[in-house]
Scaffold this motif. Structure first.
Motif, PDB file in Angstrom:
ATOM      1  N   ARG A 117      -8.885   8.363  -6.525  1.00 30.29           N
ATOM      2  CA  ARG A 117      -9.138   7.630  -5.825  1.00 30.29           C
ATOM      3  C   ARG A 117      -9.679   6.832  -5.990  1.00 30.29           C
ATOM      4  O   ARG A 117     -11.189   6.135  -5.610  1.00 30.29           O
ATOM      5  CB  ARG A 117     -10.112   8.333  -5.187  1.00 30.29           C
ATOM      6  CG  ARG A 117      -9.459   9.561  -4.674  1.00 30.29           C
ATOM      7  CD  ARG A 117     -10.033  10.720  -3.833  1.00 30.29           C
ATOM      8  NE  ARG A 117      -9.105  12.375  -3.232  1.00 30.29           N
ATOM      9  CZ  ARG A 117     -10.024  12.908  -2.847  1.00 30.29           C
ATOM     10  NH1 ARG A 117     -11.520  12.844  -2.567  1.00 30.29           N
ATOM     11  NH2 ARG A 117      -9.489  13.878  -2.257  1.00 30.29           N
TER      12      ARG A 117
ATOM     13  N   ASP B 190      -4.234   5.624  -6.532  1.00 29.78           N
ATOM     14  CA  ASP B 190      -4.253   6.921  -6.061  1.00 29.78           C
ATOM     15  C   ASP B 190      -5.254   7.837  -5.691  1.00 29.78           C
ATOM     16  O   ASP B 190      -5.974   8.482  -5.184  1.00 29.78           O
ATOM     17  CB  ASP B 190      -2.899   6.478  -5.150  1.00 29.78           C
ATOM     18  CG  ASP B 190      -3.093   6.849  -3.270  1.00 29.78           C
ATOM     19  OD1 ASP B 190      -4.255   7.040  -2.659  1.00 29.78           O
ATOM     20  OD2 ASP B 190      -2.562   8.058  -3.003  1.00 29.78           O
TER      21      ASP B 190
ATOM     22  N   TYR C 183      -9.484   2.491  -5.368  1.00 29.82           N
ATOM     23  CA  TYR C 183      -9.965   0.867  -4.958  1.00 29.82           C
ATOM     24  C   TYR C 183      -8.933   0.286  -5.936  1.00 29.82           C
ATOM     25  O   TYR C 183      -9.116  -0.159  -7.062  1.00 29.82           O
ATOM     26  CB  TYR C 183     -10.240   0.556  -4.038  1.00 29.82           C
ATOM     27  CG  TYR C 183     -11.123   0.738  -3.361  1.00 29.82           C
ATOM     28  CD1 TYR C 183     -10.515   0.819  -1.688  1.00 29.82           C
ATOM     29  CD2 TYR C 183     -12.631   2.070  -2.974  1.00 29.82           C
ATOM     30  CE1 TYR C 183     -10.775   1.817  -0.497  1.00 29.82           C
ATOM     31  CE2 TYR C 183     -12.561   2.315  -1.999  1.00 29.82           C
ATOM     32  CZ  TYR C 183     -11.746   2.858  -0.751  1.00 29.82           C
ATOM     33  OH  TYR C 183     -12.039   3.357   0.401  1.00 29.82           O
TER      34      TYR C 183
ATOM     35  N   ASP D  12       1.089   3.483   1.650  1.00 26.62           N
ATOM     36  CA  ASP D  12       1.115   4.012   2.543  1.00 26.62           C
ATOM     37  C   ASP D  12      -0.837   5.592   2.011  1.00 26.62           C
ATOM     38  O   ASP D  12      -1.687   5.883   2.128  1.00 26.62           O
ATOM     39  CB  ASP D  12       1.865   5.473   2.597  1.00 26.62           C
ATOM     40  CG  ASP D  12       3.156   5.178   3.918  1.00 26.62           C
ATOM     41  OD1 ASP D  12       2.968   4.358   5.016  1.00 26.62           O
ATOM     42  OD2 ASP D  12       3.921   5.990   3.545  1.00 26.62           O
ATOM     43  N   SER D  13      -0.583   4.248   1.122  1.00 22.21           N
ATOM     44  CA  SER D  13      -1.995   4.861   0.031  1.00 22.21           C
ATOM     45  C   SER D  13      -3.361   4.216   1.168  1.00 22.21           C
ATOM     46  O   SER D  13      -3.310   2.849   1.513  1.00 22.21           O
ATOM     47  CB  SER D  13      -2.775   4.202  -1.499  1.00 22.21           C
ATOM     48  OG  SER D  13      -3.927   4.814  -1.933  1.00 22.21           O
ATOM     49  N   LYS D  14      -4.520   5.088   1.205  1.00 23.75           N
ATOM     50  CA  LYS D  14      -5.800   4.199   1.658  1.00 23.75           C
ATOM     51  C   LYS D  14      -6.426   3.936   0.302  1.00 23.75           C
ATOM     52  O   LYS D  14      -7.280   2.798   1.071  1.00 23.75           O
ATOM     53  CB  LYS D  14      -6.252   6.177   1.691  1.00 23.75           C
ATOM     54  CG  LYS D  14      -8.127   5.958   2.152  1.00 23.75           C
ATOM     55  CD  LYS D  14      -8.272   7.326   2.298  1.00 23.75           C
ATOM     56  CE  LYS D  14      -9.541   7.051   2.801  1.00 23.75           C
ATOM     57  NZ  LYS D  14     -11.057   8.579   3.186  1.00 23.75           N
ATOM     58  N   TYR D  15      -5.696   3.707  -0.728  1.00 22.23           N
ATOM     59  CA  TYR D  15      -7.315   2.975  -1.859  1.00 22.23           C
ATOM     60  C   TYR D  15      -6.433   1.687  -2.217  1.00 22.23           C
ATOM     61  O   TYR D  15      -6.721   1.064  -3.256  1.00 22.23           O
ATOM     62  CB  TYR D  15      -7.272   4.148  -3.528  1.00 22.23           C
ATOM     63  CG  TYR D  15      -8.052   5.243  -3.005  1.00 22.23           C
ATOM     64  CD1 TYR D  15      -9.861   4.876  -3.074  1.00 22.23           C
ATOM     65  CD2 TYR D  15      -7.511   6.702  -2.330  1.00 22.23           C
ATOM     66  CE1 TYR D  15     -10.351   6.477  -2.239  1.00 22.23           C
ATOM     67  CE2 TYR D  15      -8.349   7.660  -1.734  1.00 22.23           C
ATOM     68  CZ  TYR D  15      -9.571   7.299  -1.533  1.00 22.23           C
ATOM     69  OH  TYR D  15     -10.325   8.595  -1.390  1.00 22.23           O
TER      70      TYR D  15
END
Length: 268
Positions: free
Chosen positions: A73, A70, A75, A177-180
């Motif tokens: 950045r 995360d 995935y 909660d992570s975007k990645y």
């Protein structure tokens, strides 16, 4: 290509069984800082392209790996076993590794065969043999009892190192909660498929689905097979998941059969 890691650990020591399948923390940071970007797992199954990073098990070593992904950045997909988080239990295979590392009597008799656990080769042979027997047991408490009986020692006497401790629900929510980093399914416990009949397997899938929905308001789409072994039950399971992931050394790293794919270890 789909790559796989387990725990990251500070001061990696290849001599320790507890560091098996681990990557040194500093080296993993360096790798993420300079590697090409990974893509989300959907890209492989929907478009058939890109490199994917997967992380196995709900341990603190896996949590740290997910948080670093995360941070940089990148995935990644984390495959968890809800049982251990829900009950605050340590994975039984980690207890096995710790027992092998710290048992005082290095000469052990197992099923009529002597193993010198001070010898690296014999240590690996012993672990492989007892692992096969553990994989035939479908109950978690029975697996722990089997390890304790083998070593004549209670697992409660062991000090579990940080990287092998099971993450909490709070840790899991941080990952969610992570975007990645996405969270997917690795079995209710880390049981081998061949130890369960189809009824039990389907029951555990539904139990896990309900748990993840209640805990994170999320569902799962991918199933990473514990121990990465191919199994005759897979064709029957393939309709239940968007993708099923193995890590089978007997199959090519780019193996793909419908929505069943193979992974390879990430080597740094």
């Amino acid at each position: 290509m789909i790559y796989n890691i387990h725990n990251i650990v500070t001061y990696y020591d290849h001599r320790q069984m507890a560091h098996r399948n681990c990557i040194d923390y500093t080296r993993f940071c360096h790798y993420l800082r300079h590697c090409n970007n990974f893509v989300d797992i959907d890209s492989v199954f929907e478009q058939g392209c890109g490199n994917v990073l997967t992380i196995d098990d709900a341990t603190m070593g896996a949590f740290d790996a997910a948080m670093l992904c995360d941070r940089f950045r990148k995935y990644a997909t984390l495959f968890i076993n809800p049982y251990y988080i829900e009950n605050g239990k340590t994975y039984y295979m980690h207890y096995l590794s710790l027992m092998i590392d710290y048992v005082q009597n290095k000469q052990i008799l197992y099923q009529g065969e002597k193993f010198d656990l001070a010898n690296k080769k014999k240590k690996k042979e012993f672990r492989k043999k007892i692992k096969l027997d553990l994989c035939a047991i479908n109950d978690e408490e029975e697996r722990i009892a089997y390890i304790e009986e083998t070593f004549k020692k209670s697992t409660s006497e062991l000090i579990v190192p940080y990287h092998l401790r099971t993450m909490s629900i709070k840790h899991l929510r941080n990952i969610a909660d992570s975007k990645y980093v996405r969270i997917e399914y690795h079995g209710w416990t880390h049981a081998a498929l061949q130890s369960m009949n189809e009824e039990l397997l389907l029951s555990e899938i539904e139990k896990s689905r309900s748990w993840l929905n209640d805990t994170l308001c999320k569902d799962f789409n991918y199933f990473c097979i514990p121990f990465g072994w191919n199994d005759h039950k897979l064709p029957n399971l393939s309709s239940l998941f968007k993708g099923i992931l193995l890590e089978d050394k007997n199959l090519p790293g780019n193996y793909c059969n419908g929505n069943i794919v193979n992974r390879v270890p990430l080597l740094i």
